[in-house]
Each structure stands twice: as structure tokens, then as C-alpha cells.
Write a protein that holds these residues in place. Sequence first.
Motif, mmCIF file in Angstrom:
data_model
loop_
_atom_site.group_PDB
_atom_site.id
_atom_site.type_symbol
_atom_site.label_atom_id
_atom_site.label_comp_id
_atom_site.label_asym_id
_atom_site.label_seq_id
_atom_site.Cartn_x
_atom_site.Cartn_y
_atom_site.Cartn_z
ATOM 1 N N ILE A 278 0.845 -1.203 0.000
ATOM 2 C CA ILE A 278 0.000 0.000 0.000
ATOM 3 C C ILE A 278 0.879 1.251 0.000
ATOM 4 C CG2 ILE A 278 -1.522 1.399 1.453
ATOM 5 C CD1 ILE A 278 -3.019 -1.145 2.175
ATOM 6 N N ALA B 279 -7.168 -3.362 4.568
ATOM 7 C CA ALA B 279 -6.206 -4.445 4.358
ATOM 8 C C ALA B 279 -6.265 -5.421 5.526
ATOM 9 C CB ALA B 279 -4.795 -3.878 4.208
ATOM 10 N N GLU C 127 2.554 1.649 -3.448
ATOM 11 C CA GLU C 127 1.615 2.032 -4.503
ATOM 12 C C GLU C 127 1.049 3.415 -4.261
ATOM 13 O OE1 GLU C 127 -1.225 -0.840 -5.804
ATOM 14 O OE2 GLU C 127 0.225 -2.477 -5.804
ATOM 15 N N ARG C 128 0.890 3.790 -3.017
ATOM 16 C CA ARG C 128 0.446 5.152 -2.725
ATOM 17 C C ARG C 128 1.446 6.168 -3.280
ATOM 18 N NH1 ARG C 128 -4.592 7.074 -1.338
ATOM 19 N NH2 ARG C 128 -5.701 5.463 -0.241
ATOM 20 N N VAL D 135 -4.335 -5.407 -1.994
ATOM 21 C CA VAL D 135 -4.193 -3.952 -1.966
ATOM 22 C C VAL D 135 -5.327 -3.287 -2.747
ATOM 23 C CG1 VAL D 135 -2.736 -2.035 -2.721
ATOM 24 C CG2 VAL D 135 -1.719 -4.009 -1.628
ATOM 25 N N TRP E 33 -6.350 0.607 -1.184
ATOM 26 C CA TRP E 33 -5.149 1.314 -0.734
ATOM 27 C C TRP E 33 -5.325 1.912 0.668
ATOM 28 C CZ3 TRP E 33 -7.099 0.904 -5.549
ATOM 29 C CH2 TRP E 33 -6.258 0.347 -6.508
ATOM 30 N N ASN E 34 -6.121 1.226 1.482
ATOM 31 C CA ASN E 34 -6.405 1.703 2.825
ATOM 32 C C ASN E 34 -5.991 0.623 3.841
ATOM 33 O OD1 ASN E 34 -7.663 2.207 5.295
ATOM 34 N ND2 ASN E 34 -9.401 3.233 4.311
ATOM 35 N N PRO E 35 -5.082 0.952 4.786
ATOM 36 C CA PRO E 35 -4.560 -0.046 5.717
ATOM 37 C C PRO E 35 -5.649 -0.757 6.520
ATOM 38 C CG PRO E 35 -3.314 1.991 5.908
ATOM 39 C CD PRO E 35 -4.463 2.274 4.984
ATOM 40 N N SER F 13 -7.100 3.496 -8.490
ATOM 41 C CA SER F 13 -5.759 3.364 -7.974
ATOM 42 C C SER F 13 -5.150 4.753 -8.001
ATOM 43 C CB SER F 13 -4.964 2.442 -8.879
ATOM 44 O OG SER F 13 -5.054 2.894 -10.201
#
Lengths: 507, 310
Positions: free
Chosen positions: B28, B242, B31-32, B232, B237-239, B297
Motif C-alpha cells: 500500500i 487491508a 503504490e500510494r 491492496v 489502498w487503505n490499511p 488506484s
Amino acid sequence: MQETYLVELKNITKRFPGVTANDKVNFNVRKGEIHVLLGENGSGKSTLMSILSGLYRPDEGEIIVRGIKMVFRSPRNAISAGIGMVHQHFKLIDSFSVAENVILGDDRTAPVLNIKDVENNLAQLSARYGLDINPSSMVWQLSVGEKQRVEIVKMLYRGSQVLILDEPTAVLTPQEADKLFRNLREMAGTGRGIVVITHKLNEVMEIADRVTVLRRGKAVATLERGQFNRTDLAWLMVGQDVVLQNKKKSPPGQRKVLELKGVGCLNDLGRNCLQDVSFTVHQGEIFGIAGVAGNGQRELAEVIAGLRRATEGSIIVNGTDITGFSPRRVIDHGVALVPEDRLGTGLIPNMGAVDNLVLKDYRRREMSRGPFLNRRKAYEKVKQLVNRFEIKLSSLDAPVKLMSGGNLQRLLLAREITSNPKLLIAVYPVRGLDIKATEAVHNLLLEQRERGMAILLISEDLEEIFKLSDRIGVLCGGRITGIIPSEMTDIEEIGLLMMGGTGEMVL
Amino acid sequence: MNQEILVAILATAVTAGTPILYAALGEILAERAGVLNLGVEGMMLAGAVSGFIFATKTSSPWTGLLIAMLAGGLLAAIHAFLTVTLKANQVVSGLALTMFGTGLSGYIGKSYVGMPLPVPFHKVSVPVLSDIPFIGPVLFNHDPMVYLSYILVPVLWFFIFRTRSGLHLRAVGENPAAADSMGINVFLTRYIYVIIGGMLAGMGGAYLSLHYVPSWMENITAGRGWIAVALVIFATWNPVNALWGSYFFGGIDALGFRLQTMNVTISPHFLKMLPYLFTVVVLVLVTKRNMLNRIGSPRALGLPYDREER
Ligand SMILES: Nc1ncnc2c1ncn2[C@@H]1O[C@H](COP(=O)(O)OP(=O)(O)O)[C@@H](O)[C@H]1O
Ligand SMILES: [Mg+2]
């Protein structure tokens, strides 16, 4: 004693592969002035200012800020030296709010964000300069004019003393442009130095305290207000006399080639984009669509070409209802499209001229030998076209992405025109071209008009619209707000229609 | 099904999900910042083998963990150099990294295969919390690395969405040209988060060899790195997402395991396949949902940044 400028560029040279974009250019900015940087497309204006704002590094030359020599390694250095640039293609993050965009990269921001505080500061700052923005809106929801104001506020927030704007009026209505110029004058009044990049002479006459003219990368003159007039500037800019001849036009025919009846469609985000759009284009007529970019122009072209689905209404070409047809069938019905981005949608960048030209012809008998392409035929045809349309290219097989904008556009027009369409849709056909190439493209379009082709011209440049069109339709917020014969209207009226047809938005 | 079995399955879901969670958190971050790193599997393997070797030599799983982070970070640094500095294709570089990590770990770990780990990470129940009925045994009767991940998830969420550095991180992944023009160092930012991402992947690998198995065998990750990559997207894309996602996959893993022990007549190969099958299914569903809600994304994901390129 020598004058100390806010900033001074000395002997700046910048080379890109194949071109010298800036050649020993000198340029400076005084406190409190509006300094216009004038030049044709491709003359190196953006490059020079990108060097001043730290984006590009010069190959040679010096940058001097308030008498001190500086080296900018990145925009960060330039910003700390008080230099901020509003780029022609806005550098905003769509998924962020206005406030989030403004505080990016700023060391004064608290490590843990306090957006409310920032928003309050911004509201004050923007109010002080009459730049009305809402700090909590998301950027993707903003109009182009609003985005531009955000860009300006961004730089003021970082304390820019020198503010550079790259072709700021390209995306504005005439009225919005006036307002911007008043804002800029106010900012100059507070002692800032303002640089405005443009290729439009009337803007120089309107706002410049000084003007520097760039021609093919060289600064050919810097003049004070009172020392310049339109004719001189035009001459300096182009380096030769410009004769803008308007060809005698025969009146358009009566036969309807394109007819739109109440057409609507969605944009890429799935929202209503065009609504109830109706108009007709006749044989031998150029119908101009005016409007601020992003009001449905691209979608309009796509809907007619069959690249986008119409959600309502019907599109009639030569008496046949083509609504819902595939692009290929639309082409077969005599519609040709010269799209907005030549190198993306129009041509395939890495293929040569021959391959690009047969892209639409490969199905034709004479281009093929059984299932194979007849390459010899293709070469012959392309050679003819290259001669007839005066396209300059290094070789027939060199990737077209290496060609200049003017030649690319000629290549694209050659392909579309020789397919003998009944209707040609030209979207921003001269965007980014210099004066000579612009003239060539305009003449091509007028020639086709004389031969009876119907042309739908979509452009954000009102001068171009007025010069070419028989009638003008104005697109605003996805609706046609007016259709007027071009000799019966003026820029002012069209400008009002571009903002939705009322005068109330003009402040 | 009685409660005891349910608790056992859920507790296993947490441990089985933890290595995936670490790796996904790392991905994450990368990719962020706009860098796709398909080398997760390779970095996990590198972490697993080096962590195991050093934990064996020093008899300290903590030392092993530290070394695993270094190993993952080192491989990630190669990826950063190739894709950020040399602007190589991120997919190709990532795939190469996975192959490299797989081969290298197999080679280095040859003489350690099947050796038991003298001191693995042991379970430590959290006082008070572990006494809560149901929740206690599911969540608070684990090893230290699980607890560490409990802390890591909210911290990373807060970092990404509520801090200045997090804003800069997201800006670099969304629109590097805009970030650059505002004075953010795009290259440095990408290097930092790709490397931290690699360290987290290394930790994910180490979790397998230092606690979950705990031993070294070739290809110990068995595709978990790939599940993390898919996760992911699932997690947008958020912990925090995840976390749920990892436990979901962990749960399927655990369930398959359980069913085998309960003499259900399904081929064990089929059961082992389940998590991967679900990955595909979930990915299809989630991608559709994301498209509808316009959760995309990071805009610049996969694209190298070159300031002077047009
Ligand atoms: N990033 C770049 N890479 C390669 N060539 C460039 C780049 N930017 C500009 N050029 C070339 O440099 C010349 C000047 O371009 P530019 O500064 O954009 O002109 P202007 O802003 O006056 O239209 C043009 O020939 C253009 O093609
Ligand atoms: Mg320019």
C-alpha cells in the motif's frame, strides 16, 4: 548604478533533443510591473519560464534574484526564492481538496494536518485579492476558471513575489479574462512582479507595462509601454509580414448534411454531459462551436463520430439516422473526425506516415492483395499526399511522433480529407500550431468548404471561430445557448453566451 | 459448529492473515507513492530465509526480524533504483525481483531446510484483554508480531490520511508533476516508501519462518505475496481495509485446514486452492465496485516520472 530587478535571467540557453528552445535569452522583471512574454507557439516561452520556476535546468546562463546569483535545482528552490508559476496545464491533484492542494510541499504546515485552519487562512487570502474560491471543494468539481484561481492562490500562499502565468486566458471567456487582468493589476500594485505569457497581441496591448518578444528561442526585443504597437509586435513575433487573407466565400448550400435533434450523452464519469443539443450543418458550411473547454465539446465530437453513446435524441447524416452506429459504420456514412489529441486518438505515435495513412484505407480493394496489404500502393498514395499537402517528414517510415505539430495536423487532415467525407469534424484543429501552420490548416478547411464539404469546427479560440465559421453555436454546460450567423454577432455577445447566456455573471 | 471450533478458526485466521497483512501494508505504501512492486513474493522469501538464518544463529527471533526487514528493504531498493532512477518498466522489474528473491532464498536456505527454529516467536497472552470471552482468545492470545500489526494498522492509516507527510505521499502517487512543482521531492519520496514497503514485506516473510511454520522450506510463502498484491486493490489502498481483507483470506486458509482435519471428503489440493480462487473472485467483484464508486488506484501508479518529459 545598475537597476536591481526582482529577478533577472542572463544568457539562458536550453536545448532539447533536436531543438534549441532558448538561445542566450535575457529577461528581467521589475517590482510592480506586468511584463508580457510574447511569442508564437513553439518559440520557447514556456521553456524559459519553466527555467525561472526551477522546473527545467538551463544548459547555460544565470538566474539572479534581487541581485544574488542562484541555482535552482527544483521548483522548491524557486518557490523559496519567491518565484511561483501557474502552468498552462494546471498542476493540481484532482482527488484532493483546494486546501490540500495549496499546502502541498509547504514546510509551515503542521506535521499533523489541521485543514480547518488552512481553510480559514485561504478564505482570507483569496478574499483579499478578489479571487473567489471555496477552500473545501474538491478540485475535480471545479471549473477551469476556478482551477486557475486555485493555482494563483497556491503561489500567493507560498509568498511568491514574482508570479508567472502561462497563457492564462486560453481557458477563459473574454469576461473572465478581463477579471483576471484586473486581479493581476491589483497584485502588481502590491509590489509583486507579474509575468504573463501569451501569443495574443490584443492582450499585450491591454495589460503590458513591458513586453519581451521571443522568436525561435531568441529574445528579439524588450519594449516599454508606449514604444510598441500591434504591427511592430506582429512583425517582431513572426519575423516576416503576416498577411491574413480572408478568402471570398461562396454562400453555403441548402442541403442538410448533419442534423442533431435533442442529443444528450454522459461524460466519462457517467454524469449528464450533453443535454438537448440540436443544430444543423449544411453542405458547404462551416459551423463553429464556441465555448470554454470542458463544456461538452469533446463529447459532442465523439457522439457524432460514434465513439460515445447518445442517451437521447437522434443524429442524422445525409438523411440517414446514424444514432447508435459503430464508428466504422459512421465513417462509411461519410463522417470524418480530426480529434483533439493528434498523437493519442488521431495518429499512432510510434508508427510511420504510411502505416498511419492506411489505417483507415486498409479495407479498400486497391490497398490490399488478398488478406495482405499492398505496401507498394500504400507508399505511392502516401507520396502523393505528402506532395499535395506539403507535409515535411524525414522519411515515410519514421515514427510520426517526431514530426512537428503543424505537419502532424496536415498529415491527419490529409488522411481525413482524401477519404472524401460529407462531414468533417475538426476539434481544436490549430491548437499548438504557429501562425504559418495555422494559416495552412485554415486554408485547407476553407478549400474543403468551397468544395461543398460540411464542416463542424470546434474551437476555444474565438478569433478562429469568427474567421472561419458561417454560423456559430455556443456550448455551455452541455447545452447550446445560442446559434447566431457570424456576421451578426461579436466576441462580446458570444462571450456572454459562453457563460450561460445571461450577463449576471460578469462582475 | 460449536464455539470452541469457531474461536480456533478465527484465531487461526488472524495468524494466517498476518503475513499477508504485513506484505499488503508495505505494498500500500509503495503504490500510494505510485510505484507498483510485484516483487512482494520475492521480498517475503528473502525476509523469511534471512530472518530464519539469523534467528537460528543468534537464538533471537527479534534479531531475525530486524535482518528480514533489512533484506526486504534491500531488494526493494533495487526495485526503486530500476524503476525510479532508471525509469524501467515497473511490472518487469517487479517480476524479476520475485524470481530473484525466490531463487536466492532457495539457494541460501538450502542447508537450513527442515531445521527447527530454536527460539521462535512465542504466544504471549495479553493480560486482562485475553480474558474477554470470545474476543480474548481470538485476538489477544497471539505472538508479539500480531500485536505489532494491531498497532501498525491504525498508525499507518493516520499517517496516510491525517499527516503532512501522508499528504505528500499521496500527492506523489496521484500526480508527481504537481507534487514536484510544489517542491516535494518525488524521487526521494518514492525511494523511501518503496524501501519501507520492502521492509514490511520482509517482516511478512519472517512471520512465516519465525512463528507460523516455524521453520524454513523452499517457497515457504506459497503465493502469499501475490495475494497481498491483489489485496491492496481489494483494500482500496487503505490499511484498515487491508486488515479485514488479510483476515478474510487467513480465514479461508484456516477453514480449509480445519475441514481436512474434520475428515470432510474434499481433496486437500482443492482446499489449498481456495484462497487463490477467492483472490480471483474477490478481485473481479471489487474492481467492479471500485469502478462504480470511482475509487481508483493512485493516478500515477506504474508511471515513471521524468521532469523534463512532455
Ligand atoms: N520537454 C520537452 N522535451 C522536448 N522538447 C521540448 C520540450 N518542451 C518544449 N520543447 C520544444 O522546445 C520548443 C519550445 O517549446 P515551448 O517552450 O513549449 O514553446 P512555447 O511555450 O513558446 O509555445 C518547441 O520546439 C518544443 O517542441
Ligand atoms: Mg507554451
